[in-house]
Design a protein around this motif. Structure first.
Motif, PDB file in Angstrom:
ATOM      1  N   ARG A 183      50.028  31.216  36.753  1.00 32.34           N
ATOM      2  CA  ARG A 183      49.180  30.528  37.784  1.00 32.34           C
ATOM      3  C   ARG A 183      48.177  31.483  38.402  1.00 32.34           C
ATOM      4  O   ARG A 183      46.982  31.362  38.369  1.00 32.34           O
ATOM      5  N   ALA A 184      48.800  32.643  38.573  1.00 30.77           N
ATOM      6  CA  ALA A 184      47.944  33.892  39.252  1.00 30.77           C
ATOM      7  C   ALA A 184      46.989  34.483  38.421  1.00 30.77           C
ATOM      8  O   ALA A 184      45.726  34.679  38.678  1.00 30.77           O
ATOM      9  N   ALA A 185      47.419  34.468  36.934  1.00 28.88           N
ATOM     10  CA  ALA A 185      46.354  34.919  36.127  1.00 28.88           C
ATOM     11  C   ALA A 185      45.190  34.022  35.856  1.00 28.88           C
ATOM     12  O   ALA A 185      44.107  34.266  35.688  1.00 28.88           O
ATOM     13  N   LEU A 186      45.682  32.667  35.990  1.00 31.56           N
ATOM     14  CA  LEU A 186      44.296  31.738  35.746  1.00 31.56           C
ATOM     15  C   LEU A 186      43.543  31.622  37.076  1.00 31.56           C
ATOM     16  O   LEU A 186      42.265  31.621  37.009  1.00 31.56           O
ATOM     17  N   LEU A 187      44.019  31.825  38.281  1.00 33.96           N
ATOM     18  CA  LEU A 187      43.498  31.910  39.571  1.00 33.96           C
ATOM     19  C   LEU A 187      42.326  33.003  39.243  1.00 33.96           C
ATOM     20  O   LEU A 187      41.239  33.024  39.656  1.00 33.96           O
ATOM     21  N   ALA A 188      42.822  34.225  39.004  1.00 33.66           N
ATOM     22  CA  ALA A 188      41.964  35.329  38.833  1.00 33.66           C
ATOM     23  C   ALA A 188      40.933  35.097  37.777  1.00 33.66           C
ATOM     24  O   ALA A 188      39.776  35.572  37.929  1.00 33.66           O
ATOM     25  N   GLU A 189      41.219  34.498  36.594  1.00 33.59           N
ATOM     26  CA  GLU A 189      40.084  34.071  35.759  1.00 33.59           C
ATOM     27  C   GLU A 189      39.242  32.954  36.416  1.00 33.59           C
ATOM     28  O   GLU A 189      37.869  33.440  36.168  1.00 33.59           O
ATOM     29  N   ALA A 190      39.592  32.320  37.174  1.00 29.28           N
ATOM     30  CA  ALA A 190      38.536  31.240  38.000  1.00 29.28           C
ATOM     31  C   ALA A 190      37.780  32.078  38.858  1.00 29.28           C
ATOM     32  O   ALA A 190      36.510  31.907  38.974  1.00 29.28           O
ATOM     33  N   ASP A 234      47.268  36.577  44.921  1.00 28.37           N
ATOM     34  CA  ASP A 234      46.079  37.733  44.393  1.00 28.37           C
ATOM     35  C   ASP A 234      46.619  38.886  43.439  1.00 28.37           C
ATOM     36  O   ASP A 234      47.299  39.546  44.146  1.00 28.37           O
ATOM     37  N   LEU A 235      46.275  38.692  42.217  1.00 25.63           N
ATOM     38  CA  LEU A 235      46.914  39.815  41.282  1.00 25.63           C
ATOM     39  C   LEU A 235      46.095  41.118  41.723  1.00 25.63           C
ATOM     40  O   LEU A 235      46.636  42.275  41.081  1.00 25.63           O
ATOM     41  N   GLY A 236      44.953  41.363  42.270  1.00 30.37           N
ATOM     42  CA  GLY A 236      44.478  42.554  42.449  1.00 30.37           C
ATOM     43  C   GLY A 236      43.710  43.001  41.460  1.00 30.37           C
ATOM     44  O   GLY A 236      43.307  44.303  41.443  1.00 30.37           O
TER      45      GLY A 236
END
Length: 493
Positions: free
Chosen positions: A439-446, A315-317
């Motif tokens: 990958r983390a950035a795309l998860l945050a976008e999702a 999680d990027l926070g």
């Protein structure tokens, strides 16, 4: 047959007087375990299993790997494994053992059993978590390889779930055998030599049978209070108040598992006002989560407005709690205005039906939400678990704590209710991405897409509790909220 502690009248009396700290008899020939649920729950079959059936499946049908008392992955049918450097191949060396029908556990038979288990998951949320598997191959002798289309760092944790217990025909390879006595599940440890394993000297003296009962929450807690069991499993938020009433006799008895997951409301259908994201957000805005935390009465329970648990690995926070700059009264003013705008274009806001489980926790949650929704002009009525409704409580523990688990549970493929195609697209891109930062950035976008769509109204973390008298060998609170039976079958010192 009498249970282990029934032979000790002083212990039973001590339990009723609240002084039973150390009466559990670890040398007794059996251990009675009560799991909260329907009386026949232990014998249910399929892949959507209640807690009692999960415990039975995990005890009678090992997977390639399993979970220990602390929730860690340990060897099961596979005694060792390696993961290739690129993370795209898991190679398992199987133990020199036997299936219950006497056939050898081989690469071919294990591959067939694993394919059967994976096929049975189709149409469930768990199936999505195995979407990275490309092929299951049998290699020489007792070797199975799982090839992936992308790295899946949590694959072992998933393979250890009871739903992935491997069957040959309809039977697993143990390590316990199941028989039935009415609604009691009798689980007996199988001698290691019958499983193809070395058998320690005096093995039989170190194990005991488990008698597993499944009872409704109030009955399970009453049985514990009367000394009818030393262990109650399967506790959730709706029965927590029942456990508190007993734990007041000895506060050490009530244990909370440090679980994470999803606890909140999903809109079941897009029909009517819940079809509009602005209306769903109005409902999320009006909930007084601080009051709910106080009323549920679980010490340390943290309310949240996020979908993904804060601090989850990966999680990027960048996504935080919502509406932190608005006091509750201002949030409700905005939410009420949205409800009025909807009524202006349609009709009087209809009564919403909320599906909740039975129990004092469900009563508390309904009363809290009914008051919160009424504050913005939304009437609410309660519907029984299993019935049709407009809103449904989602209360599930994360099988692993990464953001993709949370997002997959709310995807369109999970079929829980209203979903977001845009969020699913970002999740798909993230799962296909091998670069960690991208990958983390795309998860945050999702997560941002799901949050904006308001497909889920988060309330807080799930609650999982147990009642444990004294120190029972093989029991430990854990982040999986799952307490396997084989360790409990060990007598201990």
């Amino acid at each position: 047959m009498r249970s282990a502690f029934r032979s000790f009248g002083g212990c039973v009396l001590g339990a009723m007087l609240g002084v039973l700290g150390g009466c559990s008899d670890h040398s007794a020939p059996s251990l009675d375990v009560v799991v909260i649920g329907a009386p026949t729950a232990a014998f249910e079959d399929g892949v959507r299993l209640p807690p009692a059936a999960q415990l039975v499946r995990g005890a009678t049908a090992e997977g390639l790997v399993a979970l220990d008392a602390q929730g860690r992955v340990i060897p099961a049918l596979a005694d060792r494994w390696i993961v290739t450097d690129d993370g795209l191949s898991y190679i398992f060396r199987l133990r020199d053992g036997l299936w219950r029908d006497g056939g050898a556990i081989t690469g071919d038979s294990a591959r067939a059993a694993l394919r059967q288990s994976l096929a049975a998951l189709q149409g469930t949320a768990l199936a999505q978590e195995f979407a990275a598997i490309d092929e299951v191959r049998a290699m020489a002798g007792r070797v199975v390889e799982i090839r992936l289309i992308r790295p899946a760092p949590d694959l072992l944790q998933l393979l250890a779930q009871p739903e992935l217990g491997l069957l040959r025909g309809r039977e697993g390879a143990g390590p316990m055998a199941l028989s039935r006595e009415g609604n009691i599940a009798l689980l007996s440890p199988i001698a290691p030599e019958r499983l193809g394993l070395p058998q320690p000297q005096d093995w039989a003296a170190g194990v005991r049978r488990i008698r597993l009962f499944s009872l409704p929450g109030a009955d399970a807690v009453r049985r514990y209070a009367e000394g009818g069991t030393d262990l109650v499993l399967g506790g959730r938020f709706e029965t927590f108040a029942l456990a508190q009433s007993v734990a007041s006799l000895s506060r050490r008895d009530l244990r909370l598992d440090p679980v994470q997951g999803l606890f909140g409301l999903v809109a079941v259908s897009a029909n009517g006002p819940l079809g509009e994201a602005a209306v769903r957000e109005a409902l999320a805005m009006t909930v007084d989560r601080d009051a709910l935390a106080s009323e549920i009465g679980v010490g340390g329970w943290a309310a949240t407005t996020r979908i993904v648990a804060t601090g989850a690995p990966g999680d990027l926070g960048t996504i935080g709690e919502r509406w932190t700059d608005l006091a509750l009264d201002r949030r409700r003013t905005e939410a009420a205005a949205r409800i009025k705008r909807w009524e202006a274009g349609h009709q009087k806001f209809p009564k919403l039906r909320l599906v909740l489980p039975e129990g004092p926790g469900g009563d508390v949650l309904f009363a809290r939400l009914a008051a919160d929704f009424a504050a913005i002009g939304v009437p609410l009525e309660r519907a029984a678990a299993g019935s049709a409704g407009d809103l449904q409580l989602l209360d599930i523990v994360a099988r692993y704590a990464h953001p993709e688990w949370y997002l997959a549970q709310l995807s369109c493929a999970a079929r829980r209710g209203i979903c977001s195609a845009a969020a699913d697209a970002r999740l798909g891109e993230a799962l296909a991405e091998t670069a960690v930062d991208k990958r983390a950035a795309l998860l945050a976008e999702a997560e941002a897409e799901l949050t904006s769509a308001n497909v889920f109204i988060p309330l807080g973390e799930p609650v999982r509790w147990t009642l444990v008298r004294g120190t029972i060998p093989g029991f430990a609170s854990n982040s999986a909220g799952f307490h396997p039976l084989p360790p409990l079958a060990e007598r201990g010192e």
